[in-house]
Structures are given as C-alpha cells and as structure tokens.
Design a protein around this motif. Structure first.
Motif, PDB file in Angstrom:
ATOM      1  N   ILE A 211      13.850  43.012   4.459  1.00 40.32           N
ATOM      2  CA  ILE A 211      14.653  43.161   3.240  1.00 40.32           C
ATOM      3  C   ILE A 211      13.925  44.031   2.228  1.00 40.32           C
ATOM      4  O   ILE A 211      14.512  44.927   1.602  1.00 40.32           O
ATOM      5  N   TRP A 229      13.071  30.387  -1.061  1.00 40.72           N
ATOM      6  CA  TRP A 229      13.935  30.518   0.118  1.00 40.72           C
ATOM      7  C   TRP A 229      13.469  29.580   1.234  1.00 40.72           C
ATOM      8  O   TRP A 229      14.273  28.885   1.851  1.00 40.72           O
ATOM      9  N   ILE A 252      23.113  39.942   6.004  1.00 44.52           N
ATOM     10  CA  ILE A 252      22.695  39.111   4.874  1.00 44.52           C
ATOM     11  C   ILE A 252      22.188  37.776   5.421  1.00 44.52           C
ATOM     12  O   ILE A 252      22.905  37.079   6.129  1.00 44.52           O
ATOM     13  N   PRO A 253      20.954  37.403   5.108  1.00 45.78           N
ATOM     14  CA  PRO A 253      20.383  36.167   5.650  1.00 45.78           C
ATOM     15  C   PRO A 253      21.023  34.943   5.014  1.00 45.78           C
ATOM     16  O   PRO A 253      21.620  35.029   3.930  1.00 45.78           O
ATOM     17  N   HIS A 256      20.945  33.624   0.933  1.00 49.09           N
ATOM     18  CA  HIS A 256      20.355  34.861   0.422  1.00 49.09           C
ATOM     19  C   HIS A 256      20.238  34.895  -1.101  1.00 49.09           C
ATOM     20  O   HIS A 256      19.532  35.736  -1.652  1.00 49.09           O
ATOM     21  N   VAL A 266      23.369  42.726  -3.155  1.00 49.63           N
ATOM     22  CA  VAL A 266      24.268  42.023  -2.232  1.00 49.63           C
ATOM     23  C   VAL A 266      25.296  42.989  -1.673  1.00 49.63           C
ATOM     24  O   VAL A 266      25.569  43.012  -0.464  1.00 49.63           O
TER      25      VAL A 266
END
Length: 282
Positions: A211, A229, A252-253, A256, A266
């Motif tokens: 990322i 996270w 997208i994890p 997020h 985003v």
C-alpha cells in the motif's frame, strides 16, 4: 546513563546515538519524520529510561513563544485592584509560569518535549533562540532572571510542515527517523502484540508495504496505523488466508479504514480494482 531504548520502544542504533549525542552536547534534539513514527513517544521513553521527569509542551497554530516562558495576567490584577484586594501590591501573584520556567527550575533536570514546533508561526522558533541556547530568560515585571542550574534535555519534534530557520537549526542536534524497514517493524509489532500469530504479521506487513508503495497515494499509512489495523484484525479474528488473497478485484484490504485515511486514497484503490477487473474480463 545512556539511552538504549526501552522494553516498550524499539530504538534503532542511529536514534540512540542521536539521543545520547544531544545529552552530551547539551543541545536540543530536533526529531523529524513521518507522522506516526513515534517522535512524541520517544520523549516519554527517554524520560523513563533516564529516570527524569517529563514536561510536555504541545504546540498549536496559536501558540506563542512567550507562553512557554511566562504570562502576565494584567486583567486579573486590574480586577483585584478594583475590588481592593491586597495581593495586587505584589506583581508576582499575576505571573503565570510557563513550561520552560518549570523545566529550568526543577530539582531534577527534566526531559522537555516541544511537540510539533512546525505548527506555530515562522517566528516561534526564532523567539526561543536565546532561551534554549543559554537556558535562561528575564522576567521584566519582577526584574528577575530565571536560569537553568540543571539543563533539561530538550526534545523538539517536527512533521516538516514548515521550514525551520537556519539560526534555530544551528543550535540543535538533528535526527530524521526513517520509516522502519520490515525487520524493525516486526520488532515494533512484537513489543505491542507479543502473542500475535507470525503468519498474520507476515501477510499484513506485505500488504502494508505494498500500500505504501502505490503511486499517487496522498497519505501513506504510518506505524501507528499499522498497529491499529493489526489490533482490529486480531479482534475480528480474521484468518490470514483473507490477507493472502491476491485477487486483483479486491485490492482494498479488509478493515482498510485503519490504513487509508481520506477518500482520495480509497477512490484510488477502487479505480485500480476496476481497471484490474476490466483487464481480466477482456
């Protein structure tokens, strides 16, 4: 005593050298680095390691240098004089001591944190030049000179929002906290989450650094955001298999929101996912 890190703070070799050099030189230590890399926490851990009290001065855009020395409360004195209060005859009753006064006159030389100095206006560092260099200042209202008999260790942090004056930089020992590499980051994670699954850490770190490497990212996630996270991933008990997925359509994890902190980033990941899906379906 020398600073060698603490059980709660992973300090790199060059950071330990910088702290100990500032102690030896009796110069303020100016720490720069990305937000979330532990600059503020460093002062807390140095105070703990050196067994010194910690005095904190968190700077805002409206903060003036004079507030760190002292303030004269003329309004209260005027009010008391109108009420006939006897204490108006002693002007020292209306002197409000600032953090530098407290740091200069303590029984034990403290660690003084001046946090995020770049938030103040450009004149703020210049207004503290002599005070931080000579460790003394003059109180005009009471005609007394406040001198630090035991020099505090001054730690100043900056997020590089503004350039600091050369004259100020000349009086400091400078250190830039580089962003932790994966090995150092693993040590930091171990301090905060000693029982975390190693596979989860491995997968999460790979995503995290991927990322950070995405071109065009407005705000790269920081160390503190990675820790948030990981805490969420453990709380939700998500298996590392979810992180291991490399489906281009799911760039997208999970969770997020702990890593991506604005809508532009985003949307960037959403666009990348859309382009991946389109290329896959061709």
């Amino acid at each position: 005593m020398k600073f060698e890190g603490t059980d709660d703070y992973v300090a790199t070799e060059d950071l330990m050298v910088a702290v100990n050099a500032a102690v030896t030189l009796e110069r303020p230590l100016l720490i720069k680095g990305e937000p979330g890399t532990g600059k503020t926490v460093l002062a807390e851990e140095v105070a703990k390691a050196l067994n010194r009290p910690l005095i904190q001065w968190h700077i805002k855009s409206t903060t003036k240098a004079q507030q760190g020395l002292y303030e004269y409360d003329a309004v209260s004195r005027l009010r008391d004089s109108q009420l006939g209060d006897e204490k108006v005859h002693d002007i020292s009753n209306y002197i409000i001591k600032g953090v530098l006064w407290e740091a200069f006159t303590g029984d034990i030389a403290p660690v003084l944190l001046i946090d995020e100095i770049d938030k103040a206006d450009i004149e703020f560092p210049n207004d503290l030049l002599l005070e931080l260099d000579r460790m003394e200042f003059y109180v005009y209202e009471t005609k007394e000179r406040i001198v630090a008999e035991k020099r505090p260790l001054v730690i100043i942090t900056s997020n590089n929002e503004k350039e600091l004056p050369d004259a100020f930089l000349r009086r400091c020992f400078f250190h830039y906290i580089t962003f932790p590499d994966p090995d150092t980051m693993k040590r930091i994670i171990d301090v905060h989450f000693p029982d975390i699954q190693k596979k989860l850490v491995s997968e999460a770190l790979q995503i995290f650094y991927e990322i950070r490497d995405v071109p065009g990212l407005k705000k790269k996630p920081s160390t503190s955001e990675l820790l948030d996270w990981l805490k969420l991933l453990m709380a939700e008990d998500l298996p590392e298999e979810i992180l291991r997925e490399r489906d281009p359509s799911k760039l997208i994890p999970p969770l997020h929101g702990a890593l991506l902190k604005n809508e532009q980033d985003v949307h960037l990941f959403e666009r990348l996912a859309f382009l991946s899906r389109r290329d896959t379906n061709r």
